[in-house]
Design an enzyme around this catalytic site. Sequence first.
Site, PDB file in Angstrom:
ATOM      1  N   SER A 130      69.741  54.250  26.499  1.00 32.93           N
ATOM      2  CA  SER A 130      67.918  54.412  27.471  1.00 32.93           C
ATOM      3  C   SER A 130      67.440  53.311  28.427  1.00 32.93           C
ATOM      4  O   SER A 130      67.126  53.327  28.746  1.00 32.93           O
ATOM      5  CB  SER A 130      66.474  55.057  26.693  1.00 32.93           C
ATOM      6  OG  SER A 130      67.002  53.740  24.823  1.00 32.93           O
ATOM      7  N   ASP A 177      73.494  52.356  17.543  1.00 30.93           N
ATOM      8  CA  ASP A 177      74.204  52.822  16.657  1.00 30.93           C
ATOM      9  C   ASP A 177      73.818  51.938  15.628  1.00 30.93           C
ATOM     10  O   ASP A 177      73.926  51.959  14.180  1.00 30.93           O
ATOM     11  CB  ASP A 177      75.769  52.063  16.974  1.00 30.93           C
ATOM     12  CG  ASP A 177      76.356  52.898  17.401  1.00 30.93           C
ATOM     13  OD1 ASP A 177      77.394  54.076  17.682  1.00 30.93           O
ATOM     14  OD2 ASP A 177      75.715  53.282  19.277  1.00 30.93           O
ATOM     15  N   HIS A 192      61.449  50.218  24.035  1.00 28.90           N
ATOM     16  CA  HIS A 192      62.280  50.150  25.631  1.00 28.90           C
ATOM     17  C   HIS A 192      62.005  49.084  26.522  1.00 28.90           C
ATOM     18  O   HIS A 192      60.647  48.093  25.691  1.00 28.90           O
ATOM     19  CB  HIS A 192      61.917  51.666  25.781  1.00 28.90           C
ATOM     20  CG  HIS A 192      62.798  52.607  25.586  1.00 28.90           C
ATOM     21  ND1 HIS A 192      62.332  53.393  24.667  1.00 28.90           N
ATOM     22  CD2 HIS A 192      64.690  52.687  25.758  1.00 28.90           C
ATOM     23  CE1 HIS A 192      63.369  54.468  23.872  1.00 28.90           C
ATOM     24  NE2 HIS A 192      64.361  53.520  24.606  1.00 28.90           N
TER      25      HIS A 192
END
EC number: 3.1.1.5
Length: 1120
Positions: free
Chosen positions: A89, A203, A344
């Site tokens: 993203s 991850d 983000h």
Amino acid sequence: MMEPAGEKDEPLSAKHRRPMKCPSQESPYLFSYRNSNYLTRLQKPRDKLEVREGTEIRCPDKDPSDTVPTSVHRLKPADINVIGALGDSLTAGNGAGSTRGNILDVLTQYRGLSWSVGGDESVSTVTTLANILREFNPSLKGFSVGTGKETSSNAFLNQAVAGGRAKDLPVQARRLVDLMKNDTRIHFQEDWKIITLFIGGNDLCDFCSDPVHYSPQNFSDNIGKALDILHAEVPRAFVNLVTVLEIVNLRELYQEKKVYCPRMILRSLCPCVLKFDDNSTELATLIEFNKKFQEKTHQLIESGRYDTREDFTVVVQPFFENVDMPKTSEGLPDNSFFAPDCFHFSSKSHSRAASGLWNNMLEPVGQKTTHHKFENEINITCPNQVQPFLRTYKNSVQGHGTWLPCRDRAPSASPPTSVHALRPADIQVVAALGDSLTAGNGIGSKPDDLPDVTTQYRGLSYSSGGDGFLENVTTLPNILREFNRNLTGYAVGTGDASDVNAFLNQAVPGAKAEDLVSQVQTLMQKMKDDHNLYSAANFVDHLRDALDVLHREVPRALVNLVDFLNPSVMRQVFLGNSDKCPVQQASVLCNCVLTLRENSQELARLESFSRAYQSSMRELVESGRYDTREDFSVVLQPFFQNVQLPVLADGLPDTSFFAPDCIHPSQKFHSQLARALWANMLEPLGSKTETLDLRAEIPITCPTQNEPFLRTPRNSNYTYPTQPAIENWGSDFVCTEWKASNSVPTSVHQLQPADIKVVAALGDSLTTAVGARPNNSSDLPTSWRGLSWSIGGDGNLETHTTLPNILKKFNPYLLGFSTGTWEGTAGLNVAAEGARARDMPAQAWDLVERMKNRPDINLEKDWKLITLFIGGNDLCHYCENPEAHLATEYVQHIQQALDILSQELPRAFVNVVEVMELASLYQGQDGKCAMLPAQNNCTCLRHSQSSLEKQELKKVNWNLQNGISSFSYWHQYTQREDFTVVVQPFFQNTLIPLNERGDTDLTFFSEDCFHFSDRGHAEMAIALWNNMLEPVGRKTTSNNFTHSRAKLKCPSPESPYLYTLRNSRLLPDQAEEAPNVLYWAVPVAAGVGLVVGVIGAVVWRCRRGGRREDPPMSLRTVAL
């Protein structure tokens, strides 16, 4: 209710009971938005778009290459035609354009603002990698615009997937390749492409749910699968692999209650980073995984896996590896760099990330920025006008420099006490010994500047030079300085070994400029006088002496013993470049290599010498001699075993690897040597590279976490190969000058080995070879005449070393030697058990008769070699009548025998071997041997127990040696042209043979501990043969009791004859004086030899038992 708005604990855990809070005097009210001084989300401005940051590109050179490059290492920014990206993203652009407070809008993927591939507007308003590249090439294709998922048309080649993990990359790569292949706007084969891959945040955010699934190895493997697809299918591609950012800093934003963030959402997005306490093991594991993700990324690329094609490469861009949380002027985390979810990137961060990526792409590998500060203003650097290319692993190196990819450059936690636990960063001092190759002769010389080859460019020497830095000068010290900036000892600049800047580079060239020619001429004369001066045995003796000094006196040392460089490498360069190489000058420097004819015996001899040098070095190291201390080791680095020269298009060797003299290596060659040496040092023993391919790009390897040490036998779990059981005591024949004289010589002084037709021997049981092999019965000891050192002819030289078997290599039709054990096959071996000097005249007559009676011997024409060795029994029984004049009678009897041979036998060369030092030899057996048989054979050994008796025995021994030492000079034996007597003195100083433990080596003796075994006979034969090839007056006076199949000397073209008084270049007047000279010299030499032998034995005996030893004997006791 008791917490201010914006600081309320959002998660509720049923596992923890929390204390009931109370109103305070300062805050007695239930908290509302107003009394919390908190702006609600609806009160925050929603109509204002995120501030977007543009920049200007003011680079002077925005042009593409003159022609489309074919190499990715010559790729300019303007050459890029296509851009693409893979990732999650953060690449998809989630929330990049969201207004503050609009959390739901974070689901929108603002791909046109994406730092690595977005193409909204232009670089003046939106800073992205694509917009920067469009300033260099307005026709760039592939960038994304607007919003949408990866499947939308405006996503184009931005195939990042929100929520993506490393395991999803292969699917993304497959889709990206297909899109490029199927788009008619893209010339798939011709267009240069740049692809940025960034993954790992998700991850790490989920690693704690399944540490095995999200392991660093799986992370790296999944990236590798995606890159494999690109590497296999995409031509002309430059791939940016951006390392995962340092995600733990997100906790600062999460934990700072003064900054608004939707913590419940943030925690749900990245639980494994945010939900654990600061000092928890889970957090420590996260930090470790984060670091290993980065390390594994580097290791994947640094393996060279993606540098196998000229039009493809993958470069790690590490600017995200160390990032700080951006702060406001008040020192609080600055959430303006984040989307409304505080996870983000905002468009502000996307712009800063684009700037960091671009600058990384222009920084040389090894010098790339790893610490990115988001607060810094956007700064777009321009391509270097000298190096205008996107930097790759290959083009980051300047001149003869090297890039070091090693990330772990730390020393041991504490200085190691064992050489087997030594890391590169533990090395504090570097030093070197050697010749002109290590001194650096001619490294920096210009191609046509031949006189400059005498300049010693020590600072550029592969093993000890420290000029410049690794980026422009590849040497071992410069590699080590990357691990330890405080390294010392290396040389800089130019100069000889005595100069201050040479420091610990103490290599000395073979000659200096002012006396080079005269020194070489002297050296050549020495080589002609004694071609065995440079034998493998002498070579390894000198090497051993040097290593012994280091081993004895230098603590904490790892010694690299670099293998011997076969001089045929230089020869190949000369043969292929006779018009470029200074043949005349170089031939003076290296005559023995450069002037030999192809397929000549001399060239074969040179090759055999080279092999012997290499094998002797290996044997020395593998003896374990230098592995007796924990802090010292010698490691053979064998990359010189096989050198492959680069060849030009015309098939000729590339002289750019050599200095102007075509002998010394150039800096180009030295750079390869340094890389090869470093690689050898990190390779375990048993798996070291033994080839140096100068054409190859030798990678700089790195220590690993599992194997961080410089390799030694112990930390390689390497056991030196055990010497195979010696099946026999034969020798290898390496002589190339073996032909007979063109015509049968008439002078004994021009007698070559191949001219010998007949061999014979006189003596006692040492010549009949009593006990040379063990008896199979209780009968009397057997005489193994076929194994006798001076006359035996059983088998061949490869299985039995005897004088006749050596001579049979020169003349297969040799006559007279003994075979087997029977009297009938004794041949011309007239020796008898128990014989003394008084028996020699009778044996001489016996020998004459046998020769005369043999029809296959032409008494007048055949050249005969006769060996006389007697005296052991005379010494063993002198104590029965000590008043007798033993020495005088001994000499008289031998003289009588020699007179008979002189009168009766034409064309004869007679060896008279001096009697061995009996007492010294047998007193060294330390009681290990059953001495009773020896004493029965030698009664004087039984009686000589006291110090005075031993000294008396030694005095008699020396008198016997002295009595016959002058036979070579006696007038009656020098008058005839076809007869001579030569004394061979190898037994003059009899040193005790020792085994590896320092004890007497009984394998040289027979079962009775008095006679020699077949091994002892082989050593006597070698010593006798070598004595025969040594000039009179310069013969070896001791025997080297060490096993080697390559100890036999060879005649040379300059000295092809068996040495006599005359051809030893002793003038007649010198010969007349010689007996007097030798009369004084022999006892002194014998005394010195004895002291060495006896002291050696005493030292060993003291170490083993501490017994009281007799005081050393003074030379004044010798009666001359």
